[in-house]
Design an enzyme around this catalytic site. Structure first.
Site, mmCIF file in Angstrom:
data_model
loop_
_atom_site.group_PDB
_atom_site.id
_atom_site.type_symbol
_atom_site.label_atom_id
_atom_site.label_comp_id
_atom_site.label_asym_id
_atom_site.label_seq_id
_atom_site.Cartn_x
_atom_site.Cartn_y
_atom_site.Cartn_z
ATOM 1 N N CYS A 1 -32.237 32.540 -31.100
ATOM 2 C CA CYS A 1 -32.003 31.530 -32.123
ATOM 3 C C CYS A 1 -32.044 32.180 -33.507
ATOM 4 C CB CYS A 1 -33.048 30.432 -32.026
ATOM 5 S SG CYS A 1 -34.718 30.984 -32.419
ATOM 6 N N ALA B 1 -35.161 33.909 -34.399
ATOM 7 C CA ALA B 1 -35.285 35.230 -33.766
ATOM 8 C C ALA B 1 -34.531 36.281 -34.587
ATOM 9 C CB ALA B 1 -34.754 35.187 -32.342
ATOM 10 N N ARG C 1 -40.171 44.025 -29.801
ATOM 11 C CA ARG C 1 -39.001 44.846 -30.134
ATOM 12 C C ARG C 1 -39.313 46.321 -30.302
ATOM 13 N NH1 ARG C 1 -35.087 44.418 -34.119
ATOM 14 N NH2 ARG C 1 -33.349 44.755 -32.739
ATOM 15 N N HIS D 1 -29.601 36.460 -38.916
ATOM 16 C CA HIS D 1 -29.455 37.704 -39.674
ATOM 17 C C HIS D 1 -28.875 37.396 -41.055
ATOM 18 C CE1 HIS D 1 -28.512 39.416 -35.436
ATOM 19 N NE2 HIS D 1 -29.804 39.444 -35.649
HETATM 20 S S1 SF4 Z 1 -37.856 29.739 -30.620
HETATM 21 FE FE1 SF4 Z 1 -38.699 28.298 -32.111
HETATM 22 S S2 SF4 Z 1 -37.315 28.447 -33.885
HETATM 23 FE FE2 SF4 Z 1 -36.220 29.304 -32.106
HETATM 24 S S3 SF4 Z 1 -35.046 27.569 -31.244
HETATM 25 FE FE3 SF4 Z 1 -37.021 27.685 -30.162
HETATM 26 S S4 SF4 Z 1 -38.343 26.236 -31.295
HETATM 27 FE FE4 SF4 Z 1 -36.599 26.721 -32.615
#
Ligand code: SF4
Lengths: 493, 70
Positions: free
Chosen positions: A62, A65, A96, A195
């Site tokens: 996402c 991330a 990572r 990014h």
């Molecule tokens: S990891 Fe967290 S920020 Fe990413 S989509 Fe899931 S809930 Fe949303």
């Protein structure tokens, strides 16, 4: 297995698409292609950076991330608050392998997880107060931090907290940069937008900090390494080469990097971009605002390294150009020995890749240096411009797959029968159980570095120990192995 | 009206880049390109056409400009 012809590869794609319902088939068909290296533009054959289909297995991340995990996370002397519930940060913590020097918890914070740990209450009443309190606490507990970034998780955007206001107030109180990043996970179709958002946050909140301050002594040989996250020490292996040829590396973005380095980057003469996907935005911005040119380079495998060193040197004077030749000459014996040792063991082996930002195209050269061939490649979250740069690197009639689904990837592997797959942790165990040698190419399977000449030696060794591991012969249960059985019976008789 | 980032490629060709659209194309032709007049209609490598406002002098590149899709 012999190489597949264009017709065979096309037929394979059609066959794999067969199982989908009409609409899904139409959509997925656009993301699978047979490479045609004569094309100038990838959008003629493949579509990318689109929303994944509901119901298929995708391995994308996402936006959070992309921002917290990739761009901001490695900046070691800042504290990055995962703002929202605890899970997003905790499950991605330290995964990572961005190496750094420093004492964790004192002046470096890379592998720690800071979170505002949202609860129902915070969702209902808002979390701004909590956020201000956290920042005060951080100042007390970790006074050597050089700044804070607030990495928004999904709920922050949903409840409409004003993190910018909180950040401004905190920055005034502490006198250190506090950067709010609007990288809620739901933004965009993959980590890729994260990014971009992270780049924009650096542009808006950090990059100008030293405009008009000329106290930093510059030299004509200052460069910044952009988009090297120091996975397993990659950036260090790259940096030594640049320094040996006479350049001065002022900043590392962002592996083992610091906020001070980032603030100094507008003073450099040239930006060197390794991961184009995650940081081209900031390079383009610096080119426009500070007239700093940028070039892409590739430090995987001796052929590409030499090409890149010469390309970089060409932008400087003769001293640097001689330096580049000296570096190449100095390492020649070393990498020739690596090739002499491993090429006979790896020659002709076929590889399929499915990775992230730059590697689906950048590592091809390193495999080719070892006599191996990449027969399929794809990006989790690449864009058109990534595929433009890929079609030239790949052989004709090889497979290209964008945001490949779990099912498609398995079917491709069954048919193409590669000798090695390079992909992520989510694919690893499936393919190992299918009996295909596998390397985890996001974090180098707990190895590395793979950049630079030193990295190439490790790369070659790792590929050899994976492909030629005796375990692959024992994957099949002995009683299912007809040939072995017959031989055993013969031996008994 | 997308924001377009213009830059010169190593080979001297102008590159037309729209981050939001993921569009990175070469500019094949531009209507006006003289010291006292610059801009107008541009044709990209993929055949699509955009128009810049007409300026009194060629701008300093790299630069972000607004363009209209035609
Ligand atoms: S990891 Fe967290 S920020 Fe990413 S989509 Fe899931 S809930 Fe949303």
């Amino acid at each position: 297995m012999a190489a597949m012809t264009r017709e065979e590869t096309e037929a394979l794609i059609q066959e794999v698409l067969e199982v989908y319902p009409e609409k899904a088939k139409k959509d997925r068909a656009k993301h699978l292609a047979v490479n045609d290296s004569s094309l100038e533009k990838a959008n003629k054959c493949i579509t990318s950076n689109r929303k994944s289909l509901p119901g298929v297995m995708t391995v994308r991340g996402c936006a959070y991330a992309g921002s917290k995990g990739v761009v901001w996370g490695p900046i070691k002397d800042m504290i990055h608050i995962s703002h929202g519930p605890v899970g997003c940060g905790q499950y991605s913590r330290a995964g990572r392998r961005n190496y750094y020097v420093g004492t964790t918890g004192v002046n470096a914070f890379g592998t720690m997880n800071f979170t505002s740990d949202f609860k129902e209450n915070d969702i209902v009443f808002g979390g701004d107060k909590k956020l201000s309190k956290i920042m005060l606490e951080i100042e007390q507990l970790f006074p050597l931090n050089k700044g804070i970034s607030i990495q928004s998780e999904c709920p922050i955007g949903l409840i409409g907290d004003d993190i910018e206001a909180v950040a401004k107030k905190a920055a005034k109180e502490t006198g250190k940069p506090v950067v709010p990043v609007r990288c809620e996970g739901f933004r965009g179709v993959s980590q890729s937008l994260g990014h971009h958002i992270a780049n924009d946050a650096i542009r808006d909140w950090v990059l100008e900090n030293r405009d008009g301050d000329d106290s930093f002594q510059t030299t004509p040989y200052d460069v910044a390494v952009i988009g090297d996250y120091n996975i397993g020490g990659d950036a260090w292996a790259s940096r030594t080469l640049l320094e040996e040829m006479g350049l001065r590396v002022v900043a590392q973005w962002s592996g083992d990097g610091t906020i001070a380095e980032i603030e100094k980057t507008p003073k450099v003469k040239l930006n060197l971009i390794h991961c184009y996907r995650s940081m081209n935005y900031i390079a383009r911005h610096m080119e426009e605002k500070y007239s700093i040119p940028w070039i892409e380079y590739n430090f995987f495998g001796p052929t590409k390294i030499a090409e890149s060193l010469r390309k970089i040197a060409a932008l400087f004077d003769e001293k640097i150009q001689a330096g580049a030749e000296r570096v190449i000459a100095r390492y020649t014996a070393e990498y020739e020995a690596v090739i002499a040792k491993y090429k006979p063991r790896l020659e002709g082996k076929r590889v399929m890749l499915y990775i992230g930002g730059l590697r689906p195209r950048h590592v091809i050269g390193a495999y080719e240096d070892l006599g191996m061939e990449v027969v399929g490649t794809g990006y989790e979250f690449g864009h058109n411009d990534d595929y433009d740069r890929t079609i030239k690197e790949m052989g004709n009639a090889t497979l290209l797959y964008d945001d490949v689904t779990g099912y498609e990837f398995e079917e491709f592997v069954k048919r193409v029968q590669p000798d090695l797959i390079g992909s992520g942790i989510k694919e690893k165990y499936i393919f190992q159980k299918m009996g295909v040698p596998f390397r985890q190419m996001h974090s180098w399977d707990y190895s590395g570095p793979y950049h630079g000449y030193d990295g190439f030696a490790i790369f070659a060794r790792d590929m050899d120990m994976t492909i030629n591991n005796p375990c692959w012969k024992n994957i099949k249960a002995p009683w299912k192995n007809q040939v072995a059985n017959d031989e055993a019976l013969k031996a008994v008789a | 009206m997308p924001s377009v980032m213009l830059r010169k490629r190593e080979d001297g060709k102008l590159i037309f880049y729209v981050a939001k659209k993921d569009l990175e194309e070469t500019i094949e032709s531009i209507e006006f390109d003289s010291p006292d007049k610059w801009g107008g209609e541009v044709v990209l490598g993929d055949g699509s056409k955009y128009a810049f406002e007409i300026l009194d002098a060629p701008p300093k590149i790299p630069l972000t400009l607004q363009a209209k899709r035609l």
